[in-house]
Design a protein around this motif. Structure first.
Motif, PDB file in Angstrom:
ATOM      1  N   CYS A   1      17.397  -4.562   4.007  1.00 61.81           N
ATOM      2  CA  CYS A   1      15.939  -4.453   3.940  1.00 61.81           C
ATOM      3  C   CYS A   1      15.325  -5.502   4.862  1.00 61.81           C
ATOM      4  O   CYS A   1      15.896  -6.576   5.054  1.00 61.81           O
TER       5      CYS A   1
ATOM      6  N   PHE B   1      12.276  -6.741   4.242  1.00 63.23           N
ATOM      7  CA  PHE B   1      11.411  -7.562   3.404  1.00 63.23           C
ATOM      8  C   PHE B   1      12.293  -8.423   2.505  1.00 63.23           C
ATOM      9  O   PHE B   1      13.481  -8.140   2.332  1.00 63.23           O
ATOM     10  N   ARG B   2      11.674  -9.430   1.913  1.00 56.01           N
ATOM     11  CA  ARG B   2      12.407 -10.303   0.986  1.00 56.01           C
ATOM     12  C   ARG B   2      11.577 -10.541  -0.271  1.00 56.01           C
ATOM     13  O   ARG B   2      11.372 -11.686  -0.692  1.00 56.01           O
ATOM     14  N   CYS B   3      11.072  -9.470  -0.861  1.00 56.37           N
ATOM     15  CA  CYS B   3      10.214  -9.589  -2.048  1.00 56.37           C
ATOM     16  C   CYS B   3      10.992 -10.317  -3.159  1.00 56.37           C
ATOM     17  O   CYS B   3      12.079  -9.856  -3.559  1.00 56.37           O
TER      18      CYS B   3
ATOM     19  N   CYS C   1      12.320  -8.302  -6.121  1.00 60.36           N
ATOM     20  CA  CYS C   1      13.187  -7.152  -5.828  1.00 60.36           C
ATOM     21  C   CYS C   1      14.282  -7.014  -6.885  1.00 60.36           C
ATOM     22  O   CYS C   1      14.996  -7.971  -7.182  1.00 60.36           O
TER      23      CYS C   1
ATOM     24  N   VAL D   1      19.678  -5.935  -0.379  1.00 60.93           N
ATOM     25  CA  VAL D   1      18.727  -6.433   0.612  1.00 60.93           C
ATOM     26  C   VAL D   1      19.429  -6.944   1.875  1.00 60.93           C
ATOM     27  O   VAL D   1      19.021  -6.641   2.987  1.00 60.93           O
TER      28      VAL D   1
ATOM     29  N   GLY E   1      16.495   2.073  -1.313  1.00 58.80           N
ATOM     30  CA  GLY E   1      17.250   0.964  -0.748  1.00 58.80           C
ATOM     31  C   GLY E   1      17.097  -0.273  -1.596  1.00 58.80           C
ATOM     32  O   GLY E   1      16.915  -0.181  -2.801  1.00 58.80           O
ATOM     33  N   GLY E   2      17.030  -1.356  -0.840  1.00 59.90           N
ATOM     34  CA  GLY E   2      16.903  -1.522   0.586  1.00 59.90           C
ATOM     35  C   GLY E   2      15.751  -0.716   1.195  1.00 59.90           C
ATOM     36  O   GLY E   2      14.907  -0.187   0.505  1.00 59.90           O
TER      37      GLY E   2
ATOM     38  N   ASN F   1       9.172   1.143   2.424  1.00 57.36           N
ATOM     39  CA  ASN F   1       8.162   0.083   2.407  1.00 57.36           C
ATOM     40  C   ASN F   1       7.137   0.271   3.528  1.00 57.36           C
ATOM     41  O   ASN F   1       6.256  -0.564   3.709  1.00 57.36           O
TER      42      ASN F   1
ATOM     43  N   ASP G   1       5.809   1.896  -1.110  1.00 57.33           N
ATOM     44  CA  ASP G   1       5.372   0.679  -1.806  1.00 57.33           C
ATOM     45  C   ASP G   1       4.158   0.104  -1.107  1.00 57.33           C
ATOM     46  O   ASP G   1       4.160  -0.054   0.118  1.00 57.33           O
TER      47      ASP G   1
ATOM     48  N   LYS H   1       2.567  -3.380  -1.365  1.00 65.26           N
ATOM     49  CA  LYS H   1       3.009  -4.608  -2.043  1.00 65.26           C
ATOM     50  C   LYS H   1       1.856  -5.360  -2.700  1.00 65.26           C
ATOM     51  O   LYS H   1       2.002  -5.919  -3.766  1.00 65.26           O
TER      52      LYS H   1
END
Ligand code: SF4
Length: 231
Positions: free
Chosen positions: A27, A29-31, A34, A40, A71-72, A99, A121, A123
């Motif tokens: 992925c 992003f690094r939410c 998650c 990720v 995912g991811g 995303n 999503d 965010k």
């Protein structure tokens, strides 16, 4: 396609369909919230070979109507369109979770009719986007994906996992105005009792049910349908 997981049956992931869910690796992003931390980053966790997945799919033709790809971030994989095409050729519907960072690929998937349902999503409100994703987000790509999805003629939904500090009543209003005229928006309750990408998020408390109902009311004027999940 790098497949790192398969849920063989789901009655929830693909609205009104009996489906399976495929989890892709990686992925952008690094939410912190998650719930798929193992997906990720690229890892040496075992992969499900694509041919084994299609063997599984062939064996479930009588039972499954669709495949959810999640995912991811599935659009990081250049061969996603080809993967969707193979699924469609076998007679299954395809739902994609994204995303929204790759509008170019979304456009291709929509134009070539390789997806039937897109869940994107959202965010948080635009001002806080990069902060919650913990990477610098190109907001133009996010906006472009939203417009593509809204105008796709497909079934779709936008949804947000509600982290209180990133989703105030003011954020809800801003998101409503931003996405105004869209079909469906879902508030997803944040769960802190499962493994999360950033362990610090385990200390964050979700909103009470009443607060989510309040946010739902703020969002309702802007969408055909607003719902709450995971309460
Ligand atoms: S929540 Fe989704 S977009 Fe965020 S890091 Fe996890 S897989 Fe990526």
């Amino acid at each position: 396609m790098i497949i790192k997981g398969l849920q063989k049956t789901t009655l929830i992931d693909f609205p009104e369909k009996v489906a399976c869910t495929v989890f892709t690796e990686g992925c952008n992003f690094r939410c912190g919230f998650c719930q798929n931390p193992a997906l990720v980053s690229v890892s040496d966790a075992p992969e499900l070979p694509e041919k084994d997945f299609f063997y599984f799919l062939d064996s479930k033709k009588k039972w499954l109507e669709g495949v959810c790809i999640t995912g991811g971030e599935p659009t990081l994989h250049k061969d996603l369109p080809e993967f969707c095409k193979k699924i469609k050729e076998k007679g299954f519907l395809v739902k994609l979770d994204s995303n929204g960072t790759n509008p170019e690929m979304l456009k291709e998937l929509i134009e070539k009719k390789l997806v039937d349902f897109i869940a994107m999503d959202i965010k948080t409100s635009l001002e806080k986007y990069s902060e919650i994703c913990e990477v610098k987000v190109d907001l133009n790509k996010i906006k472009e994906s939203i417009e593509l999805i809204k105008n796709s003629g497909l079934n779709y939904e936008f949804r947000t996992t509600i982290i209180p500090e990133f989703f105030s009543g003011e954020d809800a209003k801003k998101i409503g105005e931003w996405l105004k005229g869209s079909k469906a928006f879902f508030l997803q309750q944040f769960r802190n009792e499962v493994p999360l990408l950033d362990p610090e998020f385990k200390n964050k408390e979700p909103y009470a049910k009443e607060k989510l109902m309040e946010l739902k009311k703020i969002l309702e004027p802007f969408f055909d349908e607003v719902g709450i999940r995971n309460l």
